[in-house]
Design a protein around this motif. Sequence first.
Motif, PDB file in Angstrom:
ATOM      1  N   MET A 189      44.586  29.663  61.911  1.00 54.21           N
ATOM      2  CA  MET A 189      43.293  29.583  61.266  1.00 54.21           C
ATOM      3  C   MET A 189      43.349  28.621  60.091  1.00 54.21           C
ATOM      4  O   MET A 189      44.135  28.801  59.178  1.00 54.21           O
ATOM      5  CB  MET A 189      42.881  30.960  60.738  1.00 54.21           C
ATOM      6  N   THR A 190      42.491  27.594  60.129  1.00 54.56           N
ATOM      7  CA  THR A 190      42.469  26.639  59.033  1.00 54.56           C
ATOM      8  C   THR A 190      41.032  26.382  58.609  1.00 54.56           C
ATOM      9  O   THR A 190      40.240  25.857  59.391  1.00 54.56           O
ATOM     10  CB  THR A 190      43.124  25.302  59.441  1.00 54.56           C
ATOM     11  N   VAL A 191      40.721  26.779  57.388  1.00 52.20           N
ATOM     12  CA  VAL A 191      39.448  26.422  56.794  1.00 52.20           C
ATOM     13  C   VAL A 191      39.701  25.103  56.067  1.00 52.20           C
ATOM     14  O   VAL A 191      40.474  25.053  55.117  1.00 52.20           O
ATOM     15  CB  VAL A 191      38.944  27.503  55.822  1.00 52.20           C
ATOM     16  N   ARG A 192      39.078  24.052  56.564  1.00 53.41           N
ATOM     17  CA  ARG A 192      39.320  22.715  56.016  1.00 53.41           C
ATOM     18  C   ARG A 192      38.395  22.440  54.833  1.00 53.41           C
ATOM     19  O   ARG A 192      37.254  22.901  54.804  1.00 53.41           O
ATOM     20  CB  ARG A 192      39.087  21.671  57.104  1.00 53.41           C
ATOM     21  N   PRO A 193      38.870  21.670  53.856  1.00 48.73           N
ATOM     22  CA  PRO A 193      38.008  21.298  52.726  1.00 48.73           C
ATOM     23  C   PRO A 193      36.875  20.386  53.206  1.00 48.73           C
ATOM     24  O   PRO A 193      37.052  19.580  54.121  1.00 48.73           O
ATOM     25  CB  PRO A 193      38.945  20.571  51.765  1.00 48.73           C
ATOM     26  N   ILE A 194      35.729  20.525  52.555  1.00 47.57           N
ATOM     27  CA  ILE A 194      34.546  19.738  52.899  1.00 47.57           C
ATOM     28  C   ILE A 194      34.544  18.441  52.100  1.00 47.57           C
ATOM     29  O   ILE A 194      34.724  18.456  50.871  1.00 47.57           O
ATOM     30  CB  ILE A 194      33.256  20.547  52.611  1.00 47.57           C
ATOM     31  N   ARG A 195      34.338  17.326  52.798  1.00 45.03           N
ATOM     32  CA  ARG A 195      34.204  16.029  52.139  1.00 45.03           C
ATOM     33  C   ARG A 195      32.839  15.968  51.464  1.00 45.03           C
ATOM     34  O   ARG A 195      31.844  16.441  52.006  1.00 45.03           O
ATOM     35  CB  ARG A 195      34.332  14.895  53.153  1.00 45.03           C
ATOM     36  N   LEU A 196      32.804  15.353  50.289  1.00 42.91           N
ATOM     37  CA  LEU A 196      31.591  15.326  49.487  1.00 42.91           C
ATOM     38  C   LEU A 196      30.894  13.968  49.553  1.00 42.91           C
ATOM     39  O   LEU A 196      31.521  12.942  49.833  1.00 42.91           O
ATOM     40  CB  LEU A 196      31.925  15.680  48.041  1.00 42.91           C
ATOM     41  N   PHE A 197      29.589  13.998  49.284  1.00 37.16           N
ATOM     42  CA  PHE A 197      28.763  12.793  49.273  1.00 37.16           C
ATOM     43  C   PHE A 197      29.476  11.703  48.486  1.00 37.16           C
ATOM     44  O   PHE A 197      29.981  11.953  47.389  1.00 37.16           O
ATOM     45  CB  PHE A 197      27.403  13.113  48.642  1.00 37.16           C
ATOM     46  N   GLY A 198      29.517  10.520  49.061  1.00 39.41           N
ATOM     47  CA  GLY A 198      30.246   9.411  48.463  1.00 39.41           C
ATOM     48  C   GLY A 198      31.513   9.091  49.242  1.00 39.41           C
ATOM     49  O   GLY A 198      32.022   7.973  49.168  1.00 39.41           O
ATOM     50  N   ASP A 199      32.030  10.050  50.005  1.00 36.13           N
ATOM     51  CA  ASP A 199      33.214   9.815  50.838  1.00 36.13           C
ATOM     52  C   ASP A 199      32.804   8.907  51.999  1.00 36.13           C
ATOM     53  O   ASP A 199      31.843   9.199  52.703  1.00 36.13           O
ATOM     54  CB  ASP A 199      33.726  11.150  51.375  1.00 36.13           C
ATOM     55  N   ALA A 226      25.849  27.105  57.802  1.00 35.07           N
ATOM     56  CA  ALA A 226      25.112  27.083  59.067  1.00 35.07           C
ATOM     57  C   ALA A 226      25.683  26.066  60.032  1.00 35.07           C
ATOM     58  O   ALA A 226      25.480  26.176  61.238  1.00 35.07           O
ATOM     59  CB  ALA A 226      23.633  26.786  58.817  1.00 35.07           C
ATOM     60  N   GLY A 227      26.397  25.067  59.520  1.00 39.80           N
ATOM     61  CA  GLY A 227      26.960  24.053  60.395  1.00 39.80           C
ATOM     62  C   GLY A 227      27.985  23.214  59.661  1.00 39.80           C
ATOM     63  O   GLY A 227      27.911  23.060  58.437  1.00 39.80           O
ATOM     64  N   VAL A 228      28.940  22.685  60.426  1.00 40.45           N
ATOM     65  CA  VAL A 228      29.951  21.772  59.890  1.00 40.45           C
ATOM     66  C   VAL A 228      30.183  20.689  60.938  1.00 40.45           C
ATOM     67  O   VAL A 228      30.519  20.994  62.090  1.00 40.45           O
ATOM     68  CB  VAL A 228      31.285  22.489  59.575  1.00 40.45           C
ATOM     69  N   ALA A 229      29.992  19.443  60.541  1.00 41.48           N
ATOM     70  CA  ALA A 229      30.269  18.304  61.423  1.00 41.48           C
ATOM     71  C   ALA A 229      31.693  17.813  61.153  1.00 41.48           C
ATOM     72  O   ALA A 229      32.185  17.892  60.021  1.00 41.48           O
ATOM     73  CB  ALA A 229      29.266  17.184  61.167  1.00 41.48           C
ATOM     74  N   ALA A 230      32.339  17.303  62.195  1.00 38.22           N
ATOM     75  CA  ALA A 230      33.720  16.833  62.055  1.00 38.22           C
ATOM     76  C   ALA A 230      33.905  15.855  60.891  1.00 38.22           C
ATOM     77  O   ALA A 230      34.898  15.965  60.156  1.00 38.22           O
ATOM     78  CB  ALA A 230      34.216  16.244  63.375  1.00 38.22           C
ATOM     79  N   PRO A 231      32.994  14.896  60.660  1.00 45.37           N
ATOM     80  CA  PRO A 231      33.195  14.013  59.505  1.00 45.37           C
ATOM     81  C   PRO A 231      33.256  14.764  58.172  1.00 45.37           C
ATOM     82  O   PRO A 231      33.915  14.312  57.238  1.00 45.37           O
ATOM     83  CB  PRO A 231      31.979  13.081  59.560  1.00 45.37           C
ATOM     84  N   GLN A 232      32.610  15.915  58.092  1.00 40.57           N
ATOM     85  CA  GLN A 232      32.645  16.679  56.848  1.00 40.57           C
ATOM     86  C   GLN A 232      34.033  17.250  56.564  1.00 40.57           C
ATOM     87  O   GLN A 232      34.308  17.654  55.432  1.00 40.57           O
ATOM     88  CB  GLN A 232      31.627  17.814  56.879  1.00 40.57           C
ATOM     89  N   ILE A 233      34.889  17.312  57.575  1.00 42.36           N
ATOM     90  CA  ILE A 233      36.274  17.736  57.345  1.00 42.36           C
ATOM     91  C   ILE A 233      37.226  16.552  57.527  1.00 42.36           C
ATOM     92  O   ILE A 233      38.417  16.720  57.741  1.00 42.36           O
ATOM     93  CB  ILE A 233      36.675  18.957  58.212  1.00 42.36           C
ATOM     94  N   GLY A 234      36.650  15.347  57.459  1.00 39.88           N
ATOM     95  CA  GLY A 234      37.461  14.136  57.459  1.00 39.88           C
ATOM     96  C   GLY A 234      37.834  13.591  58.817  1.00 39.88           C
ATOM     97  O   GLY A 234      38.699  12.727  58.908  1.00 39.88           O
TER      98      GLY A 234
END
Length: 167
Positions: free
Chosen positions: A1-11, A48-56
């Motif tokens: 189980m891996t909760v990945r960090p979310i990339r922030l606006f500007g990345d 509600a949702g996570v897109a792959a780019p949001q985890i890099g």
Amino acid sequence: MTVRPIRLFGDPVLRSPADPIPSGSLGSPGIRDLVQDLLDTVREPGRAGVAAPQIGVGLRAFSYNVDGEVGYVLNPEIVEVSGEPELMDEGCLSVPGLAYPTRRHPYAKVRGVDVDGAEVVVDGTGLMAEALQHEVDHLGGTVYVMTLDPEVRRQALRDIREQDWFH
């Protein structure tokens, strides 16, 4: 189980269109791990949702968690939207703590595949429709604040620049 960090606006990964997952890669350990990470990450409270780019990861994949329904779609495409777009208060994990009125269709349908290549169709109204449109936008390299009406977008960008996380 891996909760990945979310990339922030500007990345930069959030501004780049994601690449389709080649059919030959479906079922591979790397894609299975990506799906598990997306599912683990979206299960965190308030998501509600996570897109792959949001985890890099620059691949066309997202997970969703709406009204107790958790799932994912690989290589998703919006195949149908209906209804007059409505203003909805929308937020984004990549723009934490802020929300703005965003125009979304009240119904959306997405088609893609699962990790084994079987067709997946997800559709819905309300929050599900909003999440589907939002996540597919991410896969195209668009963060929702860039789609806002011009005056609201200017304010959103000012607000973002004032956030501690932006620097």
